[in-house]
Design an enzyme around this catalytic site. Structure first.
Site, short mmCIF file in Angstrom:
data_model
loop_
_atom_site.label_atom_id
_atom_site.label_comp_id
_atom_site.label_asym_id
_atom_site.label_seq_id
_atom_site.Cartn_x
_atom_site.Cartn_y
_atom_site.Cartn_z
CD GLU A 113 15.45 -1.25 3.27
OE1 GLU A 113 15.95 -2.25 2.70
OE2 GLU A 113 15.78 -0.10 2.97
NE ARG A 168 23.55 -0.62 4.50
CZ ARG A 168 22.97 0.56 4.67
NH1 ARG A 168 23.44 1.41 5.56
NH2 ARG A 168 21.92 0.90 3.95
NE ARG A 210 22.15 10.50 4.67
CZ ARG A 210 21.92 9.25 4.27
NH1 ARG A 210 22.22 8.90 3.04
NH2 ARG A 210 21.39 8.37 5.09
CE LYS A 213 -3.87 2.21 1.02
NZ LYS A 213 -4.86 2.26 -0.06
CG HIS A 229 12.46 6.42 6.91
ND1 HIS A 229 12.68 5.50 5.92
CD2 HIS A 229 13.40 6.16 7.86
CE1 HIS A 229 13.71 4.73 6.25
NE2 HIS A 229 14.16 5.12 7.42
CG HIS A 266 11.96 6.72 -2.83
ND1 HIS A 266 10.81 7.02 -2.14
CD2 HIS A 266 11.59 6.48 -4.10
CE1 HIS A 266 9.78 6.97 -2.98
NE2 HIS A 266 10.22 6.66 -4.16
CG LEU A 283 1.76 3.76 4.12
CD1 LEU A 283 2.47 3.63 5.47
CD2 LEU A 283 0.31 3.31 4.26
P1 ADP Z 1 15.29 1.21 -0.40
O1 ADP Z 1 15.80 -0.08 0.14
O2 ADP Z 1 15.36 1.30 -1.89
O3 ADP Z 1 15.84 2.40 0.31
P2 ADP Z 1 12.87 1.28 1.27
O4 ADP Z 1 11.92 0.16 1.34
O5 ADP Z 1 13.80 1.46 2.43
O6 ADP Z 1 13.71 1.18 -0.10
O7 ADP Z 1 12.09 2.63 1.05
C1 ADP Z 1 12.76 3.85 0.82
C2 ADP Z 1 11.79 5.00 0.99
O8 ADP Z 1 10.70 4.89 0.08
C3 ADP Z 1 11.14 5.05 2.36
O9 ADP Z 1 11.94 5.70 3.32
C4 ADP Z 1 9.88 5.85 2.04
O10 ADP Z 1 10.17 7.22 1.92
C5 ADP Z 1 9.49 5.33 0.67
N1 ADP Z 1 8.55 4.19 0.80
C6 ADP Z 1 8.86 2.87 0.89
N2 ADP Z 1 7.75 2.11 1.03
C7 ADP Z 1 6.69 2.96 1.01
C8 ADP Z 1 5.26 2.81 1.11
N3 ADP Z 1 4.69 1.61 1.24
N4 ADP Z 1 4.49 3.94 1.08
C9 ADP Z 1 5.05 5.16 0.94
N5 ADP Z 1 6.38 5.37 0.84
C10 ADP Z 1 7.20 4.30 0.87
#
Ligand code: ADP
Length: 448
Positions: free
Chosen positions: A287, A291, A337, A201, A208, A235, A203
């Site tokens: 996720e 590390r 950063r 879904k 985060h 992202h 969001l």
């Molecule tokens: P990556 O491993 O490529 O960094 P992530 O799963 O950690 O991917 O997601 C990176 C970013 O993408 C998150 O911090 C968020 O900003 C956005 N994101 C990931 N999943 C969702 C979701 N289900 N709904 C809205 N934004 C998301």
């Protein structure tokens, strides 16, 4: 304790790890590409070995060259830093097969969490709340339509092998689904050599928020609280805070207890981060990173703990030696950063640093491998410095950050310092009520 550690990385993180080793009385071995012979991580190491030409695949990702460097120099352990080989289970296995210690989790846990479908299944099974989505891989468009029908639009197609925000596509409505599905698969095949995708879904206004954990090899697990990494572009994180402006101490304790219980059951070891989306008071796991993370310093500042030192001690078999109740959170920390990029177009800006002046003073930390005269090579990640501030309150941390950003001078290359100065001056940032979409609007760069 180890006598000598090889650091399989470059830039600020290689220096960061050297510093922890030095304080523990451990000698350090730097590895470098031919493009990095003048780099600060090479200059400050006890020994250094050239491991190949500039391209990362021939040097910092060159496993035989790195293992040979460890063998020639007689290193006992390898710290991978972040990026490069840090989440490569095969590398961790080979390090161990060569009789060296890999400073990180077990190869099995690295492999499990590297597959984001397996990671979600494992965490769900351990009682961690998940973002609603597909039950595992989505193999074809028909399944994608079924899943979207069940969870409702908008939906996000994500790469099972994902990282760095690649292979992620949003479908706002049924008419977008086919394109998003196809693009996500093509992009993940190109980026990761694996086109498996899954669905979540999407969001609309989450933050985060991630939890830093540390586990020893004897079953003790603690968390060091959360970091708010909602300020992202494409992202990718740009500014991080500890703690989150959105979280109460009770919510932190509750989620912290959930993650430590899960990792205890998993038998996890060393440092890890569980990443969540947080919306309407609910956490949902996305996720786990197996590390050290770029943004670890904000946690170090509020907890007063050296996370790299802890990683090294644990890898050497020591116990944590403290419990959750011993960990205290003091004040607020923010990290910026700073990348060698144009602050408006985000185009990379490698080249010679004509002048470099880092800010200082109470509560100011700069993790950087830059120096005047250094030539930023075009081959690697564009992050060149991290500015971290710590103060008793968030408001005081923001004032300190503004002051430190004003002192910071990097001449000769473009950097994102100017963007960070704009962010700290923004009332929306100062209120702290932002979501992951805030920065895209701020820089006028809608992604998604
Ligand atoms: P990556 O491993 O490529 O960094 P992530 O799963 O950690 O991917 O997601 C990176 C970013 O993408 C998150 O911090 C968020 O900003 C956005 N994101 C990931 N999943 C969702 C979701 N289900 N709904 C809205 N934004 C998301």
């Amino acid at each position: 304790m180890f006598q000598k550690v090889l650091i399989a990385n470059r830039g600020e993180i290689a220096l960061r790890i050297q510093r922890a080793c030095r304080e523990l009385g451990i000698r350090t071995v730097a590895v470098h590409s031919t493009a990095d012979s003048e780099a600060m991580h090479v200059r400050l190491a006890d020994e250094s070995v050239c491991i190949g030409p500039p391209a990362a695949k021939d040097s910092y990702l060159n496993i035989p060259a790195i293992l040979s460097a460890a063998s020639i120099t007689g290193a006992d352990a390898i710290h991978p830093g972040y990026g490069f080989l840090s989440e490569n289970a095969r590398f961790a296995e080979m390090v161990e097969a060569h009789g060296l210690t890999f400073i990180g989790p077990s190869p099995a846990h690295i492999r499990m969490m590297g597959d984001k479908i397996a990671a979600k299944a494992a965490m769900g099974g351990l009682g961690v709340p998940l973002v609603p989505g597909s039950d595992g891989e989505v193999p074809d468009l028909a399944t994608a339509r079924d899943v979207a029908g069940r969870i409702g639009y908008p939906v996000l197609i994500k790469a099972a092998a994902g990282g760095g925000g690649r292979g992620m596509k949003v479908a706002q409505s049924p008419s977008d689904l086919e394109d998003a599905f196809r693009l996500a698969r093509t992009e993940s095949a190109a980026a990761f050599g694996n086109d498996a995708v899954y669905m979540e879904k999407y969001l609309d206004r989450p933050r985060h928020i991630e939890f830093q954990v540390m586990a020893d090899a004897h079953g003790a697990v603690v968390h060091f609280g959360e970091r708010d990494c909602s300020l992202q572009r494409r992202h990718q994180k740009l500014l991080e805070e500890a703690g989150s402006p959105a979280l109460t101490p009770a919510a932190r304790d509750h989620m912290g207890a959930t993650v430590t219980a899960a990792l205890t059951k998993l038998g996890y070891r060393n440092a890890g981060t569980l990443e969540f989306l947080y919306q309407d008071g609910q956490f949902a796991f996305i996720e786990m990173n197996t590390r050290l993370q770029v943004e670890h310093p904000v946690t170090e500042m509020v907890c007063g703990i050296d996370l790299v030192r802890e990683q090294i001690r644990i890898a050497d078999g020591e116990t944590l030696g403290y419990q959750q109740s011993d960990i205290r959170f003091a004040g607020h920390a923010i990290e910026c950063r700073i990348t060698a990029e144009d602050p408006d177009s985000f185009l990379p800006s490698p080249g010679r640093v004509a002048a470099f002046h880092a800010p200082g003073g109470l509560g100011v930390r700069v993790d950087s491998a830059l120096y005047a005269g250094y030539v930023v090579p075009p081959y690697y990640d564009s992050m060149v410095a991290k500015l971290i501030v710590h103060a008793p309150t968030r408001a005081a941390a923001i004032s300190r950050l503004r002051r430190a950003l004003d002192e910071f001078a990097v001449l000769g290359i473009e950097t994102t310092l100017a963007l960070h100065r704009r962010i700290v001056d923004d009332p929306g940032f100062q209120r702290g009520d932002y979501t992951i979409h805030w920065l895209e609007q701020f820089v006028g760069d809608p992604t998604g």
